[in-house]
Motif scaffolding. Structure first.
Motif, PDB file in Angstrom:
ATOM      1  N   PRO A 226      -3.989   4.136  26.916  1.00 17.51           N
ATOM      2  CA  PRO A 226      -2.529   4.725  26.912  1.00 17.51           C
ATOM      3  C   PRO A 226      -1.771   4.978  28.090  1.00 17.51           C
ATOM      4  O   PRO A 226      -0.423   5.237  28.055  1.00 17.51           O
ATOM      5  N   LYS A 232       2.628   3.024  30.636  1.00 19.44           N
ATOM      6  CA  LYS A 232       3.193   2.563  29.304  1.00 19.44           C
ATOM      7  C   LYS A 232       2.213   2.562  28.119  1.00 19.44           C
ATOM      8  O   LYS A 232       2.247   2.571  27.194  1.00 19.44           O
ATOM      9  N   HIS A 257       0.881  -4.990  23.852  1.00 18.87           N
ATOM     10  CA  HIS A 257       1.686  -4.215  25.056  1.00 18.87           C
ATOM     11  C   HIS A 257       2.976  -3.720  24.202  1.00 18.87           C
ATOM     12  O   HIS A 257       3.341  -4.289  23.272  1.00 18.87           O
ATOM     13  N   PRO A 258       3.347  -2.633  24.586  1.00 18.45           N
ATOM     14  CA  PRO A 258       4.594  -1.851  24.189  1.00 18.45           C
ATOM     15  C   PRO A 258       5.870  -3.114  24.310  1.00 18.45           C
ATOM     16  O   PRO A 258       5.901  -3.810  25.397  1.00 18.45           O
ATOM     17  N   THR A 263       8.694   2.792  26.715  1.00 13.68           N
ATOM     18  CA  THR A 263       7.683   3.280  25.909  1.00 13.68           C
ATOM     19  C   THR A 263       6.752   3.661  26.804  1.00 13.68           C
ATOM     20  O   THR A 263       6.248   3.179  27.918  1.00 13.68           O
ATOM     21  N   PHE A 266       1.586   4.546  25.156  1.00 19.13           N
ATOM     22  CA  PHE A 266       1.403   3.681  24.020  1.00 19.13           C
ATOM     23  C   PHE A 266      -0.210   3.547  23.729  1.00 19.13           C
ATOM     24  O   PHE A 266      -0.810   3.162  24.585  1.00 19.13           O
ATOM     25  N   ALA A 288       2.854   6.395  20.230  1.00 18.08           N
ATOM     26  CA  ALA A 288       3.411   6.682  21.782  1.00 18.08           C
ATOM     27  C   ALA A 288       4.109   7.921  21.632  1.00 18.08           C
ATOM     28  O   ALA A 288       5.399   8.130  21.715  1.00 18.08           O
ATOM     29  N   GLU A 293       7.502   7.569  19.522  1.00 20.49           N
ATOM     30  CA  GLU A 293       7.547   6.237  18.823  1.00 20.49           C
ATOM     31  C   GLU A 293       6.290   5.737  18.052  1.00 20.49           C
ATOM     32  O   GLU A 293       5.238   6.399  18.554  1.00 20.49           O
ATOM     33  N   PHE A 295       4.565   2.461  16.435  1.00 21.01           N
ATOM     34  CA  PHE A 295       4.630   0.910  16.216  1.00 21.01           C
ATOM     35  C   PHE A 295       3.602   0.388  15.223  1.00 21.01           C
ATOM     36  O   PHE A 295       2.631   1.100  15.045  1.00 21.01           O
TER      37      PHE A 295
END
Length: 675
Positions: A226, A232, A257-258, A263, A266, A288, A293, A295
């Motif tokens: 992370p 990122k 990848h973000p 971000t 992640f 994240a 966030e 995803f």
């Protein structure tokens, strides 16, 4: 679930640091629906097991282990990571981590379902402070016991001064539960292994290697780093096949990848989602937390492809087929169970390589077409016509046909997600290379006439021990039509084959093939290809003994290697003899003089030393050197024995009674015995 009151939290504890403020730091639900809850921040840490949420839970403490085996040692952050599975046997065990152990070295403590201690694993090969066991994940990699993935996000390789690279250690049962492989991070500060999740079969290819039914299961694993890429973050996906691959490092299948450049962190949290969109494969939720966030990595169903060609036998053709032939380029597809409506367009490319051969449909030697796959058909074949050469000087070169398949429109590159669009499994066979030759024979079937000329370097009779190696020389002569796949099968008894260039081995025989067609009136020696030499088989003879009476060599010559009945057999018998005229036996007594033996030195070692060997007639002077060498060894041992006896007498004094002295004479045989 019973509520933990403030009073319960303060029970048996007196300081703030001993409260259950980290209760729920980690959780695991076992295969028997038991709930394990960790609280690593409670002084040494603890784990609570709920067998029934309506009843009082069971407390699992590290004292269960330390009180029996380690005295008063304390384990810090016990319960930081928890995983359950059939790691050691067919019974479920609990793996509970303590990243700092009792001396800074991370440990895993194992318990049965009753909370009884079973054993431990220490991260003794890594540096201190790797956070060994910060994350634990149970993965079913094989049909046997479960495997355990152990995250060490602050791991640093021994040969570097970097920080927080991270690693994931994989433990499996192989005679014992042990470290099998380590997947290491590649970025400084990335903290690879901060989160690990078992995805099941994310691409639903249901294949993780050719031995799947025997060993490998369809398992994919996601591991997060992370903080790599300047914080990122990234997530790596691995398959069981890649993990078991015999390579120095484990290759990932996909790196995620973000999307947003803002971000951060992640992948700090990962959760597998069970087929969110109904297309048969699992999704992955990626958190994240630094930028608030989440995803969702959506997946596409995977189709397994197998590309192959169906080629005719060009040595069996009618006269009307002499100038062309037809083969089939085929594609076999295996579909997942879901979705019912699947969409996949496969681009097939066929290339032909030969100085004068070409496709009938095109002039550039390349044919391309698209196959639209559907569940109603699993095999797709197309007829392709080929014009064969007329030039007799180059027709013996093999015709090479290469077939390749690839996805025409990759759905992962589209901005709109379609759950019915499929991708090609990474384990597919999407390339095939085939070779064939065109016949120049007058009839439908070529009729070669191969004869083999054999010679050896053995003398007759062969004297055992006279040489270390001997050779068998083979040559093939063809007096018939062109031989496209002639071969020799050679079997040797009593002597080991050291070298056989141009030949391969099966269970019993050497198989020697010219590698290119042998035309009429040609010999194997006429073949100009530098890598196809005439077979020169080297045999090892230095280990033959007097028990070996002969060497049998069987040579089978085949006009068509696949036809077992069309052969000529030649038997060679090498008679062996033993020459004992130069056999020399030399003896030497040790010690080489009269030795007085008494009760003081009854442990004195007395031995007789023999040397046996062959001497060549022209080198009989070596016998004198051999005698001298044996004599020097005997004298040296005698001197050592005298020193030992003097030391023993000095320790015991000279009070030994005379009647206890026993004399033992050892004759010194200086003359060797010749046989």
């Amino acid at each position: 679930m019973p509520q933990i009151s403030k009073k319960d939290r303060m029970k048996d504890f007196v300081t703030f640091g001993q409260k259950m403020d980290t209760f729920g730091w980690t959780m695991d639900i076992t295969a028997h629906d038991r709930i394990l809850v960790g609280g690593p921040g409670m002084v040494k840490g603890r784990v609570i097991q709920y067998t029934d949420i309506r009843k009082t839970p069971q407390l699992i403490l590290p004292e269960n282990e330390s009180s029996k085996h380690n005295g008063d040692m304390k384990f810090f952050n016990f319960g930081y990571g928890i995983a359950s599975g059939k790691f050691i046997s067919e019974n479920i065990s609990y793996a509970i981590s303590t990243p700092y152990g009792n001396n800074g070295v991370g440990q895993l403590l194992f318990y049965d379902e009753n909370g009884k201690y079973e054993g431990k694993i220490m991260d003794s090969k890594s540096r201190l402070g790797t956070l060994f066991g910060a994350v634990l994940c149970t993965v079913k990699l094989t049909n046997k016991q479960d495997s355990l993935f152990v995250g060490a996000p602050t791991y640093v390789p021994e040969d570097t001064s970097d920080a927080d690279v991270g690693a994931v250690h994989i433990y499996m049962m192989k005679n014992k539960f042990q470290l099998t492989k380590t997947i290491k991070g590649t970025h400084v500060g990335g903290r690879f292994g901060s989160a690990i999740v078992n995805l099941g079969d994310i691409d639903l290819d249901q294949r993780d290697g050719p031995l799947r039914r025997l060993l490998f299961l369809t398992t994919d694993v996601a591991i997060a780093a992370p903080f790599e890429n300047d914080g990122k973050g990234a997530v790596y996906i691995y398959t069981a096949r890649n993990i078991f691959a015999d390579k120095m490092s484990v290759e990932y299948t996909q790196k995620v990848h973000p999307i947003a450049v803002t971000t951060r962190s992640f992948g700090l949290s990962l959760t597998a989602m069970q087929d969110h969109d109904g297309n048969g494969c699992n999704e992955l939720a990626i958190g994240a937390p630094e930028t608030n966030e989440v995803f969702m990595l959506r997946c596409f169903p995977s189709i397994h492809l197998n590309v192959y060609s169906k080629l005719p036998n060009l040595q069996i053709r009618n006269r009307t087929e002499k100038d062309q032939f037809t083969f089939k380029a085929c594609l076999e597809a295996k579909f997942p169970k879901k979705p019912q409506q699947i969409v996949a367009d496969i681009l097939v490319t066929v290339n032909i390589m030969h100085p004068s051969v070409k496709f009938k449909q095109t002039k550039n030697g390349v044919i391309t077409y698209v196959e639209k796959l559907n569940r109603n058909n699993s095999v797709y074949c197309r007829d392709i016509q080929v014009l064969t050469p007329l030039d007799k000087n180059i027709e013996l070169y093999p015709i090479q046909i290469a077939t390749k398949a690839e996805l025409s429109n990759d759905p992962s590159l589209s901005e709109i997600f379609d759950a019915n669009r499929a991708v090609v499994s990474e384990h597919s066979t999407i390339f095939a290379l085939d070779k064939l030759r065109v016949s120049d024979c007058n009839f439908a079937y070529c009729v070669p006439n191969i004869q083999t000329i054999t010679s050896t370097s053995f003398t007759s009779p062969y004297i055992v021990g006279s040489t270390d190696t001997e050779n068998i020389n083979l040559s093939m002569i063809n007096s018939g039509e062109t031989a496209y796949n002639a071969c020799l099968r050679v079997r040797v008894s009593s002597a080991r084959v050291l070298l056989a260039p141009g030949c391969t081995r099966d269970e019993h025989d050497l198989i020697c093939e010219p590698g290119t067609p042998l035309k009429q009136n040609a010999t194997w020696a006429d073949i100009v290809f530098p890598f196809q030499n005439i077979p020169n088989i080297m045999l090892e003879t230095k280990f033959l003994t007097n028990r070996d009476k002969k060497i049998n060599i069987t040579i089978n010559t085949y006009n068509h290697c696949e036809n077992e009945t069309d052969k000529i057999t030649e038997e060679l018998v090498i008679e062996l003899q033993n020459d004992l005229t130069n056999l020399v036996l030399t003896s030497e007594a040790i010690p080489a003089e009269v030795v007085n033996i008494s009760y003081i030195n009854l442990d004195t070692e007395i031995s007789h030393f023999y040397t046996c060997g062959f001497l060549q007639r022209k080198n009989k002077e070596k016998l004198i050197d051999l005698k001298k060498d044996v004599r020097r060894q005997s004298m040296r041992r005698t001197m050592l024995l005298r020193e030992s006896m003097r030391s023993a007498q000095a320790r015991e004094g000279s009070s030994a009674p005379d009647d206890q002295n026993k004399l033992l004479e050892v004759d010194n045989k200086e003359n060797p015995t010749d046989l």
